[in-house]
Design an enzyme around this catalytic site. Structure first.
Site, short mmCIF file in Angstrom:
data_model
loop_
_atom_site.label_atom_id
_atom_site.label_comp_id
_atom_site.label_asym_id
_atom_site.label_seq_id
_atom_site.Cartn_x
_atom_site.Cartn_y
_atom_site.Cartn_z
N ARG A 157 0.86 -1.18 0.00
CA ARG A 157 0.00 0.00 0.00
C ARG A 157 0.89 1.24 0.00
O ARG A 157 1.99 1.22 0.57
CB ARG A 157 -0.88 0.02 1.26
CG ARG A 157 -1.97 -1.03 1.28
CD ARG A 157 -3.06 -0.71 0.26
NE ARG A 157 -4.19 -1.59 0.33
CZ ARG A 157 -4.50 -2.55 -0.55
NH1 ARG A 157 -3.71 -2.75 -1.61
NH2 ARG A 157 -5.55 -3.29 -0.42
N HIS A 172 -1.85 0.80 -9.57
CA HIS A 172 -2.54 -0.14 -8.68
C HIS A 172 -3.33 -1.19 -9.50
O HIS A 172 -4.54 -1.32 -9.35
CB HIS A 172 -3.48 0.62 -7.72
CG HIS A 172 -3.79 -0.16 -6.47
ND1 HIS A 172 -3.90 0.40 -5.23
CD2 HIS A 172 -4.00 -1.49 -6.27
CE1 HIS A 172 -4.18 -0.52 -4.33
NE2 HIS A 172 -4.24 -1.68 -4.93
C1 GLV Z 1 -5.94 -4.54 -4.09
O1 GLV Z 1 -5.04 -3.85 -3.74
C2 GLV Z 1 -6.62 -5.47 -3.24
O2 GLV Z 1 -6.53 -5.36 -2.01
O3 GLV Z 1 -7.28 -6.37 -3.78
#
Ligand code: GLV
Length: 305
Positions: A220, A268
């Site tokens: 993260r 992401h």
């Molecule tokens: C993405 O980051 C998830 O947690 O699936």
């Protein structure tokens, strides 16, 4: 009893089909809720503003692998994160790609290509590259297996001892953290975000890595101390980074990370939950709750993962 679905419109028909085939009711979106008392499960990435509105809510299911974006659950409400082989394999693929990119100096070659520069650098064998995996859960174990198969010299760091059963991958405990970092030419972060791991990728951690190490981050954004990353790249303590997560997301266009040739950013996308896999996970959660069986993906809300 009904599952309130709060995910993307593209996923909705797939979920509806799978749930209705199994005799379950799905409500698509809060606007379609006629009686909040009917809602017993909520599947979401972005949660409803007021979870307290649903008096019979038993479980919230994150449609992703992480749960750090969700608020504390009301008393008695369980939390499940989606366990799906597809998510795990996608993250594994992304990490393998990023590891190979750093191992084969892609940030340097991409930068050279921008100025049409044909210049070679020494190539190292994978076996001469030590990779360290921070977080040896399900995904960490998968990554360790694939990178080992490619010939990398892989080790893991685990608080819980997870992964210790892998024959070919040494797993270091927290008391051996510095020894683990000292042998990580490429460091892969796959940690969940919790109060304990926030900001963990900082100057003191970078200083414990070999000079010129590379960072691969699929955890993260809040794990990473941005000023410390910039300082480590400037001093050469880190040579490059591949990041799938940033803080904030989306990363603003003017952010220095976009403009640093040593940094490769993806928005992401290491994994995206497949609609059918997500729905099958939700169904397994509903069934387990009803039968009093262990709930798949149940999150320990004290630990945060
Ligand atoms: C993405 O980051 C998830 O947690 O699936």
């Amino acid at each position: 009893m009904a599952l309130l679905f709060l995910s993307t419109p593209a996923r909705a028909p797939v979920w509806r089909q799978i749930l209705s085939d199994a005799g379950e009711t799905m409500i698509d979106g809060e606007g379609a809720v006629t009686d909040p008392a009917l809602v017993t499960e909520i599947a979401c990435w972005t949660p409803p503003e007021d979870l307290g509105r649903y008096p019979n809510l038993r479980v919230v299911i994150s449609v992703g692998a992480g749960v750090d974006h969700l608020p504390p659950m009301p008393p008695g409400v369980a939390l499940s994160r989606t366990l799906a082989p597809g998510i795990e394999a996608m993250v594994r693929d992304w990490v393998v790609m990023a590891t190979l990119m750093l191992h084969r100096d892609m940030p340097v070659y991409l930068d050279q290509a921008r100025s049409r520069l044909w210049r070679t650098h020494p190539v190292r064998a994978a076996s001469a590259r030590r990779v360290g995996i921070l977080g040896m859960g399900r995904i960490g174990g998968l990554v360790a297996g694939s990178l080992t198969a490619l010939g990398f010299d892989v080790a893991g760091l685990s608080r819980s001892g997870a992964g210790a059963d892998m024959d070919s991958v040494p797993v270091f405990g927290m008391d051996q953290r510095d020894a683990f970092l000292a042998r990580s030419d490429l460091l892969v972060c796959l940690l969940p975000l919790t109060g304990e791991t926030e900001g963990i990728l900082d100057a003191s951690l970078f200083a414990a890595l070999p000079k010129g190490a590379g960072l691969i981050h699929a955890g993260r954004g809040k794990h990473l101390n941005m000023p410390d990353l910039q300082a480590a790249l400037t001093s050469g303590q880190l040579s490059a980074a591949v990041l799938d997560v940033t803080e904030p997301e989306p990363l603003p266009p003017g952010h220095w990370l976009w403009h640093d040739p040593r940094v490769i950013i993806t928005p992401h996308i290491a994994a995206q939950t497949d609609a059918a896999e997500g729905a099958r996970h939700a169904l397994a959660v509903i069934r387990a709750m009803r039968q009093g069986l262990p709930v798949p993906g149940l999150v320990n809300q004290d630990k945060g993962y």
